[in-house]
Design an enzyme around this catalytic site. Structure first.
Site, PDB file in Angstrom:
ATOM      1  CB  ILE A 136     -70.825 -28.720  17.061  1.00 21.11           C
ATOM      2  CG1 ILE A 136     -70.187 -27.462  17.630  1.00 21.11           C
ATOM      3  CG2 ILE A 136     -71.066 -30.098  17.922  1.00 21.11           C
ATOM      4  CD1 ILE A 136     -71.072 -26.779  18.755  1.00 21.11           C
ATOM      5  CE  LYS A 205     -78.721 -22.283  14.790  1.00 21.05           C
ATOM      6  NZ  LYS A 205     -77.929 -21.151  15.538  1.00 21.05           N
ATOM      7  N   GLY A 302     -70.223 -18.823  11.675  1.00 18.74           N
ATOM      8  CA  GLY A 302     -68.928 -18.301  10.972  1.00 18.74           C
ATOM      9  C   GLY A 302     -68.637 -19.122   9.660  1.00 18.74           C
TER      10      GLY A 302
END
Lengths: 436, 436
Positions: A136, A205, A302
Site C-alpha cells: 500500500i 510502523k 508477502g
C-alpha cells in the site's frame, strides 16, 4: 542512459520478489522511470541459494560490504532486517554515497533519526515505502499526497498476522491460542510470533507514520504497546452485540498537549469500512483537516506486494537520480530542519473511550456502586449491557461503554471498582475509538 | 528562498478552498515543501466576489491573461472548468513557461494529448491530482506508488452524485427520479445533473486513469458510457437478493487484444469493501500483478477535499521547481516517448458477466427456450432466480446471472430472447464484475 544498478543485501522473500518483479516488468518499469533498473549484485550469506534465485547474470557475493564498495552500484536495498548488522550496513552505504531503500521498520523506528541525519548530510535518499503496510503506498500518501493537510490522526490495521487471528477468533468464536496455532500452520504467523502478537511490529510502523504525519523525529521508545495475547473470545462477542469489532490498531493522534502514539486492541464501529478489513489484509485511515477521512487498503506483507513498494522507491530515486539533493522529497515528509519537538504523551494522558467488562455479584446496588465510582471520576457512560444471569447463578457480566475520558482517570476508577467486594474477577478494559 | 507564487484562474468552490487551506496550513506546508507557497494573484470574472474571498493582500483581476503574463507567477491553477476558454488559457500558461495545476477532468480527458505534449515541449509540469476522486491521492498512487506493477484493471466509484443516488435508492427502495430531486435539494446533484447521471464525468476520470495505468494516450472518445437514469429500484432489490450491490463504476482493464474503458451501472459482490462505499464517497480499486488488490477511499468532491489535491500538486512542483525538466515525474506516469498505441476495445468485445431480468409468460418451456438460446450462443449460466408468480398471475420475473462472456455474444442472444413471444417486456441487462 545506462540502467540504474541496484545491489540487494539479503535475498529472502522480499528480495527474491523484488528481483523477479523487476525482471518480469522491466519494460513497463523502464517506460515509467525513463531508465532501466537492474539488480546487478546480490549479497547473501547463503551464496548458493542466492545464485539459484538470480541465475548467472548477477554477481553474487557473501559479503555485503562488496556491494557497498562497488562504485557501479547506485542504490543499495537493505532486506536483512533487525537492528544489528543492518544498521551498520545502511550507515556504511550512506557514507559511500549510495541511495538506500529498506523495508526495515524496526531499524528505522528505533534508529531512524541517526540514519536520516546521515543521509541528509551526505545528500542521499533513504526510502522505506515497504516498511509500512507492504504494497500500500501509504508512505507516499502521507509524504506527498496529503501535504496540504494538518493531519489530525491516523489509525491503521498494520499487522496482517494479528488481523488474521482476530478475524478467525470472531468468525469462528475460537480462543487466541487455538487460532495462533492455526495461523502458524498456514504460514500467517511465524514460529516465534512475539513481535506480531505483542504489537511491536505494529508499533514500529505507527512510529514511522507519526513522524511522517506530524513532522517529529521517530520515537519508538515513547510508543505505548499492547498486543492481542490476552484478548478473550468473550469480549469479541460482547463487542459485536454492541455493534463493534475489535482490531489491533496502530494509532497516532495530534492533541493540543502533544501526540498520542499507541498500539492496542481497539473496539471500532462495525459499520466503518476499516472494521470490515478481514484476514491478513492491511488498511490505514488518515484524517486530514482539508481532505477529511481517507483510507488505503491492500496486502501488508508477502513477497511481491512488498517488492511492489521497494520498486516504487527505486523508480522514485531513478527519476531523480541526477537531480541535486535539494530537490529530493524529504524522507520524513517534513524538511530535516523543520522537525518539531512536540512531545509524545504518556498513556495516562491519552484521551479515548473504553469498554469495561466486570464480573459482578448479582445483587442489589452493584450497578449503583460502580456507576457512582465512574461519576466520581468524571467519566460518563455511553451504554450499559448487563447479561441476564442464569437461574441460580450468583454472578453476571456487566459491560460498560464510556464516553471519551483521560486514561489516567479511567485507571483510577478501575482500581476503585476492582477493590469492591462485589467485583469478582479482574476487570477487562479495552479502548474504543469511533474513528469519525 | 522566496515563496512560490501561485495565480488562480477562477475562485469558486475549489479556488476558495485552495486559498483558505493554503493560508490556514501555511506553516505546515512550508515545513514540508521547504518553501512558502502563496496565492498572490487571482483572476475571476466576478472581481468583487473574488476580492471578498481573498482580501486586500492579493491582486485580483478580471482578465486571466494578466495572471499568465505576470513574470512573478510560478504556477497557474486553472479552476474554470470546461473545454473552452480553459483550454486556451492552459495552453497559453504553458507557452508562457508556467507550471499548471488543474482540476479539469473534462479538458484533460478530451484534449490531454495536446496539452501534455505542449507541456513536455516547454519543460513544464501539468498536474491534475484534483481531477480524479477529489482528495484521494489516486493519481499519485498510479503514477508513482504502483510503478512496479503491470496494472491489470481499475474499477472506481468516481462520481459522488451517482453513488449518493444509488445508496439512497437501495436503502429507501425509491426510484431514480425521486432520489435525484432529493439529491438536488441537498446539494449533492447540480441543477443540470446530466454529466453526472449520464456517466460522462465518471468517463472523463476513467479515461485519465486508463492513460496513467496503461501508458496510452487519453482517449475519451473511445470510452463506452452508460449512466444510471434507466436503473430501476426493482433490479437493485433483485441484485441484493443475489448478494450484489449496484454501483456506477468506471472500469478500465487490460486484455490481450486491447484495453477496455467503460462506465456503467455494475453488479458487484456485496462483501467487497468497495460495495460498502456509501453516499457521496469515492473509492478506487487497483489490481496490479505484484501488489494484488489495493483500494483508495475518500471524499471525491467538495471545496477542501479537492483543494487538498490541488495543494499536493503545488507542493510537488515546489519541491522540484528549480530541477531541470528531465527530473520531473511524467504527467501520465509513463515517459512521453514511451506511450503505447494499444487499442481501446469496442464495447462488443468487452468480456464481462451479466445480470438479465426477463418478464416472461408463466408457462411450461419458457426457461428451456431461454437457456437454450444462451447455450447456443456459448453463454453459460451462473445462477437463476425465478420469482414465484402470485395466484392467477400469468407472468413472472426471471433473473439470470451469466458467467463471463463477450458482450457481442450476449447482445446477439438478447435479441433472440427478446423476439420470443413468451418474453413480454424489454429485457433488462446489467453488467456484473466480481472484482476478485
Amino acid at each position: 542512459m545506462k540502467p540504474i544498478q541496484v545491489g540487494l543485501l539479503g535475498i529472502g522473500t522480499v528480495g527474491s520478489g523484488t528481483f523477479h518483479v523487476l525482471q518480469r516488468n522491466q519494460q513497463e518499469i523502464r517506460r515509467r522511470a525513463g531508465r532501466g533498473i537492474e539488480v546487478t549484485m546480490v549479497a547473501d550469506l547463503d551464496v548458493e541459494r542466492a545464485r539459484s534465485i538470480v541465475g548467472d547474470g548477477v554477481r553474487v557475493v557473501g559479503d555485503a560490504r562488496e556491494v557497498i564498495a562497488n562504485p557501479d552500484i547506485d542504490i543499495v536495498v537493505e532486506l536483512i532486517g533487525g537492528y544489528g548488522v543492518a544498521k551498520t550496513l545502511v550507515l556504511e552505504a550512506i557514507a559511500a554515497g549510495k541511495h538506500v531503500v529498506t523495508a526495515n521498520k524496526a531499524l528505522l523506528a528505533v534508529h531512524g533519526s541517526e540514519i536520516f541525519a546521515a543521509a541528509h548530510a551526505k545528500g542521499v535518499t533513504v526510502a522505506f515505502e515497504a516498511a509500512v503496510a507492504g504494497g500500500i503506498p501509504i508512505i507516499k500518501a502521507l509524504r506527498e499526497g496529503l501535504t496540504a493537510n494538518r493531519i489530525e490522526w491516523i489509525a491503521g490495521i498494520i499487522n496482517g498476522t494479528t488481523n488474521f487471528i482476530l478475524s478467525e477468533m470472531r468468525e469462528k468464536g475460537l480462543d487466541f491460542s487455538v487460532v495462533l496455532k492455526e495461523a502458524q500452520r498456514l504460514g500467517y504467523a511465524e514460529a516465534d510470533p512475539t513481535f506480531d502478537i505483542e504489537g511491536v511490529d505494529a508499533a514500529h510502523k505507527a512510529t514511522l507514520m507519526s513522524a511522517l504525519a506530524f513532522g517529529i523525529p521517530v520515537q519508538f521508545d515513547k510508543a505505548h504497546i499492547e498486543g492481542i495475547t490476552k484478548l478473550q473470545a468473550l469480549d469479541i462477542r460482547y463487542a459485536e452485540q454492541l455493534g463493534y469489532r475489535i482490531k489491533l490498531l496502530g494509532i497516532t493522534k495530534r492533541r493540543e498537549e502533544g501526540i498520542e502514539l499507541r498500539v492496542h486492541p481497539t473496539l471500532i464501529p462495525a459499520k466503518r469500512l476499516i472494521a470490515n478489513v478481514e484476514g491478513a489484509m492491511n488498511a490505514v485511515v488518515v484524517q486530514g483537516d482539508a481532505v477529511g477521512t481517507t483510507l488505503y487498503y491492500g496486502k501488508g506483507a508477502g513477497s511481491e506486494p512488498t517488492a511492489s513498494a521497494v520498486i516504487a522507491d527505486l523508480v522514485d530515486i531513478t527519476r531523480l537520480a541526477t537531480a541535486d539533493p535539494d530537490h529530493r522529497v524529504p524522507s520524513l515528509a517534513f524538511q530535516p530542519d523543520a522537525l518539531a519537538d512536540t512531545p509524545i504523551l504518556p498513556i495516562s494522558q491519552v484521551q479515548t473511550s473504553f469498554y469495561l467488562r466486570l464480573q459482578v455479584a448479582d445483587e442489589a446496588g452493584v450497578l449503583a456502586e460502580i456507576t457512582g465510582i465512574l461519576a466520581d471520576n468524571g467519566i460518563s457512560i455511553d451504554a450499559v449491557l448487563q447479561r441476564e444471569s442464569a437461574e441460580g447463578e450468583k454472578q453476571t457480566d456487566l459491560i460498560i461503554l464510556t464516553h471519551e475520558t483521560q486514561e489516567g482517570r479511567l485507571r483510577a476508577a478501575e482500581a476503585k471498582m476492582q477493590a469492591l467486594p462485589t467485583v469478582l474477577a479482574p476487570i477487562v478494559s479495552l479502548r474504543k475509538e469511533e474513528l469519525a
